[in-house]
Design a protein around this motif. Structure first.
Motif: not given
Length: 553
Positions: A413-424, A526-539
């Motif tokens: 799911m993370l891979t799919k999110i990264e591929e379509n990240i701008t759509s969210y 409203g700016n997009l984070k990278t998936v890596s930063d997104w995960k790191q922040e939650a962790d």
């Protein structure tokens, strides 16, 4: 693997029984319609013609010989005033029949708009309605164009319009039953095709069969005498019949192309192009009045015969090479179809039988039943394989203890999110950790720890499941991903706390506590984070919450 001879004999006998039932059923309908429904009367007597000044009486049906090229006019004095507004019907288009009441023309066969050959004309129902002022006058039937002077005159019937329609329906009972069977099989194949598409099973051949049956239904209906009578022998009906016949083979050629061991036979493409070219060529020649369709019918017959020979050769070669059971049944099916087609062609050209299509109709019914049977067997096998694959894929992405999606599903799911990240617009990630699991395992045992894991999973699913996807990504670690929801991080945290309180209130034996960290894919601007930063922040937030909980404890 070779097909069992005993099984082949059993199938052949079963098909013969089905055909016997079909024949008996059509005969029963013919008899039943003539007794239960409005009946027509046979006008067999009171007919005569004049020859050399003498009145010669005849009883229909009759074969009357005159001098070559001489016309025949039959007179009938047997109709009464009670027959006014009733319909006369007979066969006589091959002799260009004209029906008159005195000088009034009641019916005249005319094929100027769409010429027919003798076999086609012999199937035309010639009908004339007696006027309301009819009071028993003499009616005359004039037959022409007999090259040898021999006229084979069919019976003449009279009755109400409803009775005449039912009479012709009974005469075409076999064709109507055959068309009904084809329509039912067509609906069945369409339903199966749609179901397979829904199940994501690739099997195009059911669609090919449905298309073939559609062409057959159009051809048999428009070629029947009943359809021609109802339409008033409209040329539109004949055009539909000819085009349906010209394109009849194309769906079955695609069927062969879509069969596993025949996909590389490029000669089938050439045959398909020939059928398309034949239809286009005949259309142009007819449009420019160079040839009528009926004069070019032999081209379609030659093409059909050549196509059958080529296909049978290809199928035999493929079966000898592979020995496939499905291919054997397809070969037998096409052999039956080819046999019916050849018999129809022989009946049409050599014996000029008007009901030539009966052989082809029988061949098609047997052909389709055999094909659908083998395809259903193949479909069941494919669905079984598909179902097993789905189960294996689900098990590979499912945590066995809690039933939640596992780490593999989370990574995908993370891979799919990264591929379509701008759509969210926004996307919340919640990392969670079950507190004190190691302590419980060490002091109370792993079975108690498993109970706590299951309880935590239920709380996570109840809190976040309706809004997104929940995962167990480690021994005591959980995760939830929720796209495009109008909730704040505080509200999400409170939703989890609510479920934990409910569990702890109902189950006082073991209490659970879950640390959590929540991160939005977009920052406050409203700016997009990278998936890596997104995960790191939650962790990071989760471990901060875990430390806070320990300090509280």
């Amino acid at each position: 693997m070779h097909y069992s001879k005993s099984k082949a004999i059993e199938n052949a006998l079963a098909l013969l029984i089905c055909l016997a039932i079909l024949l008996v059923f059509s005969r029963h309908i013919h008899a039943g319609w003539n007794t239960a429904l409005p009946r027509v009367s046979n006008v067999s007597d009171s007919w005569y013609y004049i020859q050399d000044g003498r009145k010669i009486e005849v009883s229909l049906p009759a074969s009357i010989s005159l001098d070559p090229g001489e016309d025949l006019t039959l007179y009938c004095d047997g109709l009464t005033q009670e027959n006014a507004l009733q319909v006369l019907t007979t066969r006589g288009a091959v002799y260009r029949l004209k029906i008159l009441l005195g000088d009034q023309v009641l019916y005249q066969y005319d094929d100027a708009s769409f010429p027919r050959n003798e076999q086609m004309a012999s199937k035309v129902n010639c009908t004339a309605t007696l006027p309301n002022h009819f009071s028993g006058e003499t009616v005359s039937f004039t037959y022409t164009d007999s090259a040898d002077g021999v006229y084979d005159i069919a019976k003449v019937y009279v009755g109400t319009s409803d009775a005449v329609v039912f009479y012709h329906c009974s005469r075409d009972a076999f064709t109507l039953i055959t068309v009904f069977i084809m329509a039912v099989l067509g609906v069945l194949t369409v339903c199966i095709s749609l179901y397979l598409r829904y199940m994501h099973v690739s099997e195009k051949r059911f669609g090919d069969i449905a298309c073939f049956l559609l062409f057959c239904v159009f051809w048999f209906l428009t070629d029947s005498s009943l359809a021609q009578m109802i339409s008033g022998s409209s040329p539109v009906i004949r055009y539909i019949s000819f085009y349906a016949f010209m394109m009849l083979a194309v769906p079955m050629l695609h069927f062969i192309q879509n069969t596993e061991n025949m996909k590389n036979c490029h000669i089938i493409d050439i045959i398909i192009y020939f059928f398309y070219g034949n239809a286009i060529l005949q259309s142009f020649l007819n449009y420019f009045d160079l040839f009528d369709f009926v004069d070019m019918l032999f081209l379609t017959h030659i093409l059909l015969f050549a196509g059958i020979v080529v296909l049978m050769t290809l199928l035999i070669g493929a079966y000898r090479k592979n020995g496939d059971k499905e291919l054997y049944t397809i070969l037998v099916s096409f052999g039956v179809l080819a046999g019916g087609g050849v018999l129809s062609l022989i009946s049409y050209w050599l014996f000029e039988i008007s009901s030539y299509e009966v052989f082809f109709e029988l061949g098609i019914v047997v052909f389709i039943i055999l094909l659908i049977r083998v395809l259903i067997v193949t479909m069941v096998q494919n669905l079984k394989f598909k179902t097993e694959s789905i189960v294996y894929q689900r098990l590979a992405k499912e945590d066995q203890l809690t039933g939640m999606k596992n780490r593999r599903a989370f990574d995908e799911m993370l891979t799919k999110i990264e591929e379509n990240i701008t759509s969210y617009r926004n996307l919340f990630l919640v990392f969670m950790d079950l507190n004190c699991l190691k302590k419980v395992n060490d002091t109370l045992g792993h079975h108690v720890g498993d109970e706590l894991i299951i309880a935590a999973a239920q709380c996570v699913e109840k809190a976040f499941g309706p809004y997104g996807s929940c995962f167990r990504i480690g021994g005591d670690e959980f995760c939830a991903i929720m796209p495009d929801i109008a909730l704040s991080e505080q509200q999400l945290s409170e939703m989890l706390d609510k479920e934990i309180r409910l569990y702890n209130h109902t189950c006082t034996k073991y209490q659970i506590s879950i640390a959590r960290g929540i991160s939005n894919l977009r920052d406050s601007a409203g700016n997009l984070k990278t998936v890596s930063d997104w995960k790191q922040e939650a962790d990071m937030k989760m471990y901060q919450n875990k430390g806070w909980i320990k300090r509280i404890e």
